[in-house]
Design a protein around this motif. Structure first.
Motif, PDB file in Angstrom:
ATOM      1  N   LEU A   1      -2.270  -3.445   4.613  1.00  0.00           N
ATOM      2  CA  LEU A   1      -1.754  -2.537   3.589  1.00  0.00           C
ATOM      3  C   LEU A   1      -0.614  -1.692   4.150  1.00  0.00           C
ATOM      4  O   LEU A   1      -0.808  -0.900   5.072  1.00  0.00           O
ATOM      5  CB  LEU A   1      -2.859  -1.601   3.079  1.00  0.00           C
ATOM      6  CG  LEU A   1      -3.832  -2.142   2.042  1.00  0.00           C
ATOM      7  CD1 LEU A   1      -4.877  -1.072   1.710  1.00  0.00           C
ATOM      8  CD2 LEU A   1      -3.104  -2.566   0.775  1.00  0.00           C
ATOM      9  N   SER A   2       0.575  -1.842   3.601  1.00  0.00           N
ATOM     10  CA  SER A   2       1.710  -1.007   3.963  1.00  0.00           C
ATOM     11  C   SER A   2       2.882  -1.366   3.068  1.00  0.00           C
ATOM     12  O   SER A   2       2.882  -2.398   2.396  1.00  0.00           O
ATOM     13  CB  SER A   2       2.108  -1.226   5.425  1.00  0.00           C
ATOM     14  OG  SER A   2       3.259  -0.461   5.749  1.00  0.00           O
TER      15      SER A   2
ATOM     16  N   GLY B   1       0.795  -1.229   0.000  1.00  0.00           N
ATOM     17  CA  GLY B   1       0.000   0.000   0.000  1.00  0.00           C
ATOM     18  C   GLY B   1       0.815   1.261   0.000  1.00  0.00           C
ATOM     19  O   GLY B   1       0.504   2.209   0.727  1.00  0.00           O
TER      20      GLY B   1
ATOM     21  N   TRP C   1       2.356   9.017   1.593  1.00  0.00           N
ATOM     22  CA  TRP C   1       1.189   8.951   2.456  1.00  0.00           C
ATOM     23  C   TRP C   1       1.279   9.866   3.668  1.00  0.00           C
ATOM     24  O   TRP C   1       0.258  10.314   4.179  1.00  0.00           O
ATOM     25  CB  TRP C   1       0.986   7.516   2.962  1.00  0.00           C
ATOM     26  CG  TRP C   1       0.235   6.647   2.028  1.00  0.00           C
ATOM     27  CD1 TRP C   1       0.660   5.489   1.436  1.00  0.00           C
ATOM     28  CD2 TRP C   1      -1.109   6.844   1.560  1.00  0.00           C
ATOM     29  NE1 TRP C   1      -0.316   4.966   0.628  1.00  0.00           N
ATOM     30  CE2 TRP C   1      -1.415   5.772   0.690  1.00  0.00           C
ATOM     31  CE3 TRP C   1      -2.073   7.819   1.794  1.00  0.00           C
ATOM     32  CZ2 TRP C   1      -2.650   5.651   0.058  1.00  0.00           C
ATOM     33  CZ3 TRP C   1      -3.307   7.707   1.150  1.00  0.00           C
ATOM     34  CH2 TRP C   1      -3.581   6.631   0.297  1.00  0.00           C
TER      35      TRP C   1
ATOM     36  N   ALA D   1      -3.057   0.995  -3.106  1.00  0.00           N
ATOM     37  CA  ALA D   1      -4.029   0.688  -2.057  1.00  0.00           C
ATOM     38  C   ALA D   1      -5.413   0.451  -2.633  1.00  0.00           C
ATOM     39  O   ALA D   1      -6.104  -0.515  -2.265  1.00  0.00           O
ATOM     40  CB  ALA D   1      -4.054   1.812  -1.025  1.00  0.00           C
TER      41      ALA D   1
ATOM     42  N   PHE E   1      -3.889  -0.478   8.094  1.00  0.00           N
ATOM     43  CA  PHE E   1      -3.102   0.409   7.223  1.00  0.00           C
ATOM     44  C   PHE E   1      -2.014   1.149   7.982  1.00  0.00           C
ATOM     45  O   PHE E   1      -2.251   1.681   9.069  1.00  0.00           O
ATOM     46  CB  PHE E   1      -4.029   1.421   6.554  1.00  0.00           C
ATOM     47  CG  PHE E   1      -3.310   2.395   5.647  1.00  0.00           C
ATOM     48  CD1 PHE E   1      -2.879   2.007   4.387  1.00  0.00           C
ATOM     49  CD2 PHE E   1      -3.072   3.698   6.060  1.00  0.00           C
ATOM     50  CE1 PHE E   1      -2.208   2.900   3.557  1.00  0.00           C
ATOM     51  CE2 PHE E   1      -2.409   4.599   5.233  1.00  0.00           C
ATOM     52  CZ  PHE E   1      -1.985   4.192   3.977  1.00  0.00           C
TER      53      PHE E   1
END
Length: 476
Positions: free
Chosen positions: A448-449, A339, A372, A345, A365
């Motif tokens: 997500l990362s 993500g 981000w 994402a 997340f």
């Protein structure tokens, strides 16, 4: 190799080993997963940067791009430049030299590079063409993320980041490819390229060089920026995608059900011919789009047969952290996506939602990248978590926080809550509590990362396996 533990640096170390170099290296720290890979290569990484790390009379000194690898503050880098200046180089320079006599292909773009590079390489290898490759992720089908190969083409995951602290050219400009596959060109890496115009400059330079070599551009014209580059490219070119009746596209898509191990089915269109009976276990619309792009290169340039391509696509197992299932010994459906940007994402969220339409989608997340955690990203939080039921938010990392206009976790939480009904911040020691509200048959968890949640993933996955064990299959 100064900065050996970088993903790209360790992959280059493997290539240098293959062509006969004895490789030594150092880095500020030595941590998994790269430390495990370096140990697997039989290399020793010296922890800490000191001038005495450099052995006498080295043939090459490769210095990574990390901000701390500068002679003003790093004594090992200073010694390298002072004593062996003519032997110092960046890793893209090494890659260019090692592949000078090969047919070179670069996959470039703001997203999809690792998946596309891995897919193309997998298909070439399965067809027996002995390709070489350099991939900036961990492909499941190979023992290594890089290989020198033999007579087949060399496939690069092309990186638009600057090459070195003394060389502002993008890494992929060094490779002088014969073919470029452009997946996308949406604005990314805002800490390096503040505006979209800035971000497009290295791509324009890459394609300018390609045109001079009369090379071929393959572009996903579903993406607006890639389509704009495609329109003005003066040389040979092919378009692929799913939205605009491109020469390389797909139809009759029937999404698979991962919970029942059923693959996605589709027909592939190649310059007007319809090839039926394709399947893939990869999730999401973007996975089919990638297959169309791979076809534009592999079938469009007659590198492998249709039969070999169909078989290889069906067996392609993807990459780590690209919608691969985690804790498969748990009854919970847990997937991890990369993500690092809005587009990545959203692609992951859309894919999971499409394959699990009846389940609640819970997202965990971490705003790890500068893209981000920069204040300019605040507007992205308005829509990125659309179609999800619960969002668990982790704090942005502290490293590099003073180098840009960093958001706090409270600001990110407030930004998401303005547009989402269920947002929950958490800290590392609370990660396993995310599992408390999950049901094996009703929910799916998407991680997500591009980071590690400060080490929170391992205990979460261990707990998932212990608290929700997978049922034992019937036998006999």
């Amino acid at each position: 190799m100064i900065g050996l533990c970088g993903a790209g640096m360790s992959a280059v170390a493997r290539l240098l080993q293959q062509v006969g170099y004895t490789v030594t290296g150092s880095d500020a720290g030595f941590y998994p997963p790269v430390s495990d890979y370096i140990t697997k290569l039989g290399l020793t990484c010296t922890v800490g940067h000191r001038a005495e790390n450099i052995p006498p009379n080295p043939d090459l000194i490769v210095i990574g791009k990390h901000a701390k690898l500068v002679p003003e503050t790093n004594e090992e880098v200073a010694a390298a430049h002072a004593q062996y200046k003519d032997h110092v180089c960046s890793f893209p320079e090494i890659l260019a030299n090692l592949t000078a006599d090969r047919q070179r292909m670069v996959v470039a773009g703001s997203y999809g590079k690792s998946s596309m590079t891995s897919l193309i390489t997998w298909c070439l290898a399965e067809a027996g063409t002995a390709p070489g490759w350099f991939i900036g992720a961990i492909p499941k089908g190979f023992a290594h993320s890089s290989d020198i190969g033999e007579d087949g083409p060399f496939i690069f995951e092309g990186d638009e980041y600057p090459s070195a602290n003394w060389d502002t050219r993008a890494k992929f400009e060094h490779y002088e490819p014969h073919t470029v596959l452009l997946t996308s060109a949406t604005h990314d890496h805002v800490n390096i390229y503040p505006t979209l115009e800035d971000y497009h400059k290295p791509f324009a330079a890459l394609l300018s060089g390609l045109a001079k070599r009369k090379g071929t551009l393959i572009a996903c014209t579903d993406e607006t920026n890639a389509a704009a580059f495609y329109e003005v490219y003066p040389g040979p070119k092919e378009a692929y995608g799913l939205d605009h009746q491109q020469a390389f596209t797909a139809s009759n898509i029937v999404l698979g059900d991962p919970s029942r191990n059923t693959p996605t089915q589709f027909d592939l269109h190649i310059r007007g011919d319809v090839l039926k009976g394709f399947t893939t276990t990869q999730m999401g619309r973007h996975a089919i789009e990638n297959i169309c792009g791979a076809a534009a290169y592999l079938l469009g340039q007659n590198l492998i047969s249709v039969e070999a391509f169909r078989d290889a696509v069906a067996r392609f197992d993807g990459l780590e952290r690209r919608l691969d299932r985690k804790a498969p010994n748990s009854a919970l459906m847990i997937y991890e996506g990369f993500g690092s940007s809005y587009e990545k994402a959203r692609a992951a969220i859309s894919a999971v939602r499409a394959h699990f339409p009846q389940r609640r989608l819970v997202v965990m997340f971490e705003p790890h990248t500068f893209t981000w955690r920069n204040r300019a990203a605040l507007g992205l939080y308005e829509t990125v978590f659309a179609d999800t039921e619960t969002v668990w938010l982790f704090a942005p990392p502290a490293h590099g926080a003073t180098s840009h206009d960093q958001l706090s976790l409270d600001e990110i939480v407030a930004g998401v809550r303005a547009h989402h009904p269920d947002v929950r911040p958490f800290i590392r020691d609370e990660s396993t509590s995310i599992l408390n509200d999950l049901h094996p048959e009703k929910d799916v968890l998407l991680i997500l990362s591009s980071g590690s949640f400060d080490g929170a993933l391992a205990p979460l996955l261990e707990t998932a396996a212990e608290a929700y064990p997978a049922p034992i299959a019937a036998t006999g």
